[in-house]
Design a protein around this motif. Sequence first.
Motif, short mmCIF file in Angstrom:
data_model
loop_
_atom_site.label_atom_id
_atom_site.label_comp_id
_atom_site.label_asym_id
_atom_site.label_seq_id
_atom_site.Cartn_x
_atom_site.Cartn_y
_atom_site.Cartn_z
N SER A 120 109.83 -86.67 27.86
CA SER A 120 110.29 -86.80 29.24
C SER A 120 111.16 -88.04 29.42
O SER A 120 112.04 -88.07 30.29
N SER A 121 110.91 -89.05 28.61
CA SER A 121 111.70 -90.29 28.73
C SER A 121 112.99 -90.23 27.92
O SER A 121 113.91 -91.01 28.17
N SER A 122 113.07 -89.34 26.95
CA SER A 122 114.27 -89.26 26.12
C SER A 122 115.23 -88.17 26.57
O SER A 122 116.40 -88.17 26.20
N LEU A 123 114.73 -87.22 27.40
CA LEU A 123 115.59 -86.17 27.95
C LEU A 123 116.00 -86.55 29.36
O LEU A 123 115.18 -86.99 30.17
N HIS A 124 117.29 -86.37 29.69
CA HIS A 124 117.79 -86.71 31.02
C HIS A 124 117.31 -85.66 32.02
O HIS A 124 117.62 -84.47 31.87
N PRO A 125 116.57 -86.07 33.07
CA PRO A 125 115.98 -85.08 33.99
C PRO A 125 117.00 -84.32 34.82
O PRO A 125 116.71 -83.23 35.32
N GLN A 126 118.21 -84.88 35.00
CA GLN A 126 119.20 -84.26 35.88
C GLN A 126 120.29 -83.51 35.14
O GLN A 126 121.25 -83.04 35.77
N LEU A 127 120.15 -83.39 33.82
CA LEU A 127 121.12 -82.64 33.03
C LEU A 127 120.44 -81.45 32.39
O LEU A 127 119.30 -81.55 31.94
N THR A 131 123.71 -79.03 28.40
CA THR A 131 124.60 -80.19 28.49
C THR A 131 124.19 -81.27 27.52
O THR A 131 125.02 -81.86 26.82
N GLN A 132 122.90 -81.52 27.43
CA GLN A 132 122.41 -82.59 26.55
C GLN A 132 122.63 -82.25 25.07
O GLN A 132 122.87 -83.13 24.25
N HIS A 136 126.38 -83.85 22.85
CA HIS A 136 126.05 -84.58 21.62
C HIS A 136 126.93 -84.12 20.45
O HIS A 136 127.55 -84.93 19.76
N TYR A 171 116.43 -77.09 33.11
CA TYR A 171 116.26 -78.54 33.09
C TYR A 171 114.93 -78.90 32.40
O TYR A 171 114.01 -78.07 32.35
#
Length: 289
Positions: A120-127, A131-132, A136, A171
Amino acid sequence: MIDETTPQPADAAAASTTPVLMVDGLTIGIGSRKDLKSIVKGISLSLTPGRIQGLAGESGSGKTVTSLAMLGLLPSNAVVGGSIRLTEPERGDTELVGMSHRQLNEIRGRRIAMIFQDPSSSLHPQLTVGTQLTDHVKRHLRMSSKQARAHAIELLDRVRVPNPAEALTRYPHQFSGGQRQRIAIAIALACDPIVLLADEPTTALDVTVQAGILHLLRDLADERQLAVLLVTHDLGVMSAIADDIAVMRHGEVVESNVRREIFANPQHAYTRELLASLPGAAGFEESTK
């Protein structure tokens, strides 16, 4: 301890014996020069293709800080000494200690990737997941949008995320903890790194989900000949998938050996203490002899 269905480490003879990442005499201190707290005290490790190197120890032993140093992710007041050397046939040796952030950005994700404890801390919550994943690979591998999307679907399928094409549009919060960790692994693998650092990758998961993630890491190390550093306080996890284990205490490696020897014939009192705390440890010790 992990159940018996978890795949055991591959035969040592099946993997290359030439390390791709060598840590030699690594020291890490945090703070000012007048008040420098020593965190890591001259440790040495080597990561080899197709093998999982475990780094075990209690909280505060310096194991996570060691993995962060490999990617230059330490705080600005960290003082690092010794050597962390990446070795690749096509590029030769690259010294990571002292490298600029700009230079490290070309290595992070592309040649050395990391999986963190909490996805949860390494994945962007709003993308979206798509996209993620695609941003990359477009940046590092210079793929077109169409190529990047196809690559992302292939990666999600490989890490066993259901309906990968649909998953790209969703998401992170729409997935379970275990599925988020699989997505984080897919992102880490996106640019085909040669080294994978896994910092407590199963701690936040329940036992059933944990076993599935460990299966996946073992399979990926074997298939892709990844050199993996598995950081965990849990020697039960090590018993499931590690080929080699280094035991860390108070910033020092107190014992290092192949998995079987660590469990069957521990040499250091601290290692014996960690093993004694495992459920069913005595039975496991007998099974390794």
